[in-house]
Design a protein around this motif. Sequence first.
Motif, PDB file in Angstrom:
ATOM      1  N   ARG A   1      -7.986   3.933  11.330  1.00 49.00           N
ATOM      2  CA  ARG A   1      -8.313   2.826  10.431  1.00 49.00           C
ATOM      3  C   ARG A   1      -9.367   1.936  11.072  1.00 49.00           C
ATOM      4  N   VAL A   2     -10.342   1.531  10.262  1.00 48.19           N
ATOM      5  CA  VAL A   2     -11.385   0.627  10.729  1.00 48.19           C
ATOM      6  C   VAL A   2     -10.929  -0.801  10.420  1.00 48.19           C
ATOM      7  N   VAL A   3     -10.968  -1.638  11.441  1.00 46.87           N
ATOM      8  CA  VAL A   3     -10.598  -3.043  11.288  1.00 46.87           C
ATOM      9  C   VAL A   3     -11.873  -3.836  11.047  1.00 46.87           C
ATOM     10  N   TYR A   4     -11.850  -4.701  10.035  1.00 47.54           N
ATOM     11  CA  TYR A   4     -13.010  -5.511   9.678  1.00 47.54           C
ATOM     12  C   TYR A   4     -12.801  -6.955  10.111  1.00 47.54           C
ATOM     13  N   THR A   5     -13.914  -7.585  10.479  1.00 46.12           N
ATOM     14  CA  THR A   5     -13.921  -8.980  10.906  1.00 46.12           C
ATOM     15  C   THR A   5     -14.942  -9.736  10.074  1.00 46.12           C
ATOM     16  N   ILE A   6     -14.625 -10.953   9.704  1.00 42.31           N
ATOM     17  CA  ILE A   6     -15.566 -11.778   8.948  1.00 42.31           C
ATOM     18  C   ILE A   6     -16.646 -12.299   9.899  1.00 42.31           C
ATOM     19  N   THR A   7     -17.879 -12.368   9.406  1.00 46.89           N
ATOM     20  CA  THR A   7     -18.989 -12.891  10.204  1.00 46.89           C
ATOM     21  C   THR A   7     -19.201 -14.370   9.884  1.00 46.89           C
ATOM     22  N   GLU A   8     -20.106 -14.994  10.608  1.00 42.09           N
ATOM     23  CA  GLU A   8     -20.448 -16.391  10.305  1.00 42.09           C
ATOM     24  C   GLU A   8     -20.992 -16.522   8.886  1.00 42.09           C
ATOM     25  N   ALA A   9     -21.814 -15.547   8.480  1.00 39.93           N
ATOM     26  CA  ALA A   9     -22.340 -15.564   7.111  1.00 39.93           C
ATOM     27  C   ALA A   9     -21.204 -15.401   6.103  1.00 39.93           C
ATOM     28  N   GLY A  10     -20.205 -14.600   6.441  1.00 39.49           N
ATOM     29  CA  GLY A  10     -19.045 -14.421   5.581  1.00 39.49           C
ATOM     30  C   GLY A  10     -18.237 -15.700   5.447  1.00 39.49           C
ATOM     31  N   LEU A  11     -18.066 -16.396   6.567  1.00 37.84           N
ATOM     32  CA  LEU A  11     -17.375 -17.687   6.529  1.00 37.84           C
ATOM     33  C   LEU A  11     -18.133 -18.689   5.656  1.00 37.84           C
ATOM     34  N   ALA A  12     -19.450 -18.692   5.778  1.00 36.95           N
ATOM     35  CA  ALA A  12     -20.267 -19.601   4.964  1.00 36.95           C
ATOM     36  C   ALA A  12     -20.142 -19.254   3.481  1.00 36.95           C
ATOM     37  N   GLU A  13     -20.132 -17.961   3.153  1.00 40.90           N
ATOM     38  CA  GLU A  13     -19.976 -17.529   1.761  1.00 40.90           C
ATOM     39  C   GLU A  13     -18.611 -17.931   1.219  1.00 40.90           C
ATOM     40  N   MET A  14     -17.570 -17.775   2.029  1.00 40.64           N
ATOM     41  CA  MET A  14     -16.233 -18.163   1.615  1.00 40.64           C
ATOM     42  C   MET A  14     -16.171 -19.672   1.355  1.00 40.64           C
ATOM     43  N   GLU A  15     -16.738 -20.461   2.244  1.00 39.54           N
ATOM     44  CA  GLU A  15     -16.749 -21.912   2.072  1.00 39.54           C
ATOM     45  C   GLU A  15     -17.544 -22.314   0.831  1.00 39.54           C
ATOM     46  N   ARG A  16     -18.654 -21.623   0.583  1.00 38.66           N
ATOM     47  CA  ARG A  16     -19.458 -21.897  -0.616  1.00 38.66           C
ATOM     48  C   ARG A  16     -18.620 -21.627  -1.863  1.00 38.66           C
ATOM     49  N   TRP A  17     -17.876 -20.518  -1.855  1.00 37.10           N
ATOM     50  CA  TRP A  17     -17.033 -20.157  -2.996  1.00 37.10           C
ATOM     51  C   TRP A  17     -15.948 -21.211  -3.219  1.00 37.10           C
ATOM     52  N   PHE A  18     -15.287 -21.617  -2.139  1.00 42.02           N
ATOM     53  CA  PHE A  18     -14.221 -22.620  -2.259  1.00 42.02           C
ATOM     54  C   PHE A  18     -14.750 -23.955  -2.773  1.00 42.02           C
ATOM     55  N   SER A  19     -15.983 -24.297  -2.427  1.00 42.38           N
ATOM     56  CA  SER A  19     -16.512 -25.610  -2.799  1.00 42.38           C
ATOM     57  C   SER A  19     -17.217 -25.620  -4.157  1.00 42.38           C
ATOM     58  N   THR A  20     -17.354 -24.454  -4.798  1.00 42.86           N
ATOM     59  CA  THR A  20     -18.044 -24.362  -6.075  1.00 42.86           C
ATOM     60  C   THR A  20     -17.036 -24.211  -7.213  1.00 42.86           C
ATOM     61  N   PRO A  21     -17.010 -25.146  -8.160  1.00 44.97           N
ATOM     62  CA  PRO A  21     -16.083 -25.016  -9.293  1.00 44.97           C
ATOM     63  C   PRO A  21     -16.402 -23.772 -10.119  1.00 44.97           C
TER      64      PRO A  21
ATOM     65  N   MET B   1     -17.735 -12.457  -7.808  1.00 44.81           N
ATOM     66  CA  MET B   1     -16.470 -11.822  -8.161  1.00 44.81           C
ATOM     67  C   MET B   1     -15.403 -12.262  -7.181  1.00 44.81           C
ATOM     68  N   ALA B   2     -14.244 -12.563  -7.656  1.00 39.30           N
ATOM     69  CA  ALA B   2     -13.176 -13.115  -6.831  1.00 39.30           C
ATOM     70  C   ALA B   2     -12.625 -12.121  -5.808  1.00 39.30           C
ATOM     71  N   ILE B   3     -12.755 -10.832  -6.036  1.00 39.74           N
ATOM     72  CA  ILE B   3     -12.242  -9.851  -5.059  1.00 39.74           C
ATOM     73  C   ILE B   3     -13.016  -9.976  -3.760  1.00 39.74           C
ATOM     74  N   LYS B   4     -14.321 -10.036  -3.869  1.00 40.99           N
ATOM     75  CA  LYS B   4     -15.176 -10.164  -2.686  1.00 40.99           C
ATOM     76  C   LYS B   4     -14.786 -11.403  -1.878  1.00 40.99           C
ATOM     77  N   GLN B   5     -14.716 -12.540  -2.550  1.00 43.53           N
ATOM     78  CA  GLN B   5     -14.390 -13.777  -1.859  1.00 43.53           C
ATOM     79  C   GLN B   5     -12.927 -13.796  -1.403  1.00 43.53           C
ATOM     80  N   GLY B   6     -12.057 -13.176  -2.177  1.00 43.63           N
ATOM     81  CA  GLY B   6     -10.655 -13.087  -1.780  1.00 43.63           C
ATOM     82  C   GLY B   6     -10.484 -12.304  -0.488  1.00 43.63           C
ATOM     83  N   LEU B   7     -11.208 -11.209  -0.358  1.00 46.92           N
ATOM     84  CA  LEU B   7     -11.148 -10.426   0.886  1.00 46.92           C
ATOM     85  C   LEU B   7     -11.713 -11.233   2.054  1.00 46.92           C
ATOM     86  N   LEU B   8     -12.776 -11.980   1.792  1.00 40.62           N
ATOM     87  CA  LEU B   8     -13.324 -12.830   2.854  1.00 40.62           C
ATOM     88  C   LEU B   8     -12.300 -13.885   3.282  1.00 40.62           C
ATOM     89  N   ALA B   9     -11.610 -14.473   2.318  1.00 37.49           N
ATOM     90  CA  ALA B   9     -10.602 -15.483   2.650  1.00 37.49           C
ATOM     91  C   ALA B   9      -9.496 -14.878   3.512  1.00 37.49           C
TER      92      ALA B   9
END
Length: 178
Positions: free
Chosen positions: A63-83, A1-9
Amino acid sequence: MAIKQGLLALLSRGPRYGYQLRAEFEASTGATWPLNIGQVYTTLSRLERDGLVAPGEQDEQGRVVYTITEAGLAEMERWFSTPVAQSDRPRDELVIKLAMAVAAGTDVRPVIQAQRVATMRTLQGLTRAKRANAESPAQRLVIDSMIFQSEAEQRWLDHCEAVLAASSQTHQTQERQP
């Protein structure tokens, strides 16, 4: 779903809390995809559960501040590289509506005309939005995509009319032949 990946981006640009993510997501999409804040926090909870984001401490306003993890960065990159496959997109209700109108023997011309008017209104609104909100490249890409989709829908409606007119003429010719 694009929301998940959009938040990661968005989180890849630095730590954020939910309301910031919501505002930035909506701004990036030219406010064409509004998010419910509950949806943002539900998605953040799932991302945390999956190890893709990590919550930080609460700030002075709670307010809780969220940070992307290494796994999150990998998921974002996977999303960007997958048509995005055509099969991953929702079914087009207009196509189904017209096909069912033809199958039911309904006069499809008024259905096409009603859609043509609605699509033209949408196209006009998008053109106004583009003039008013073209400062962000992300917003412009979203609005341009919606304009192109509306223009393509208009062309497709023209095609539908032509196909149905030709089919009607063929059917009439066949009925006249002994």
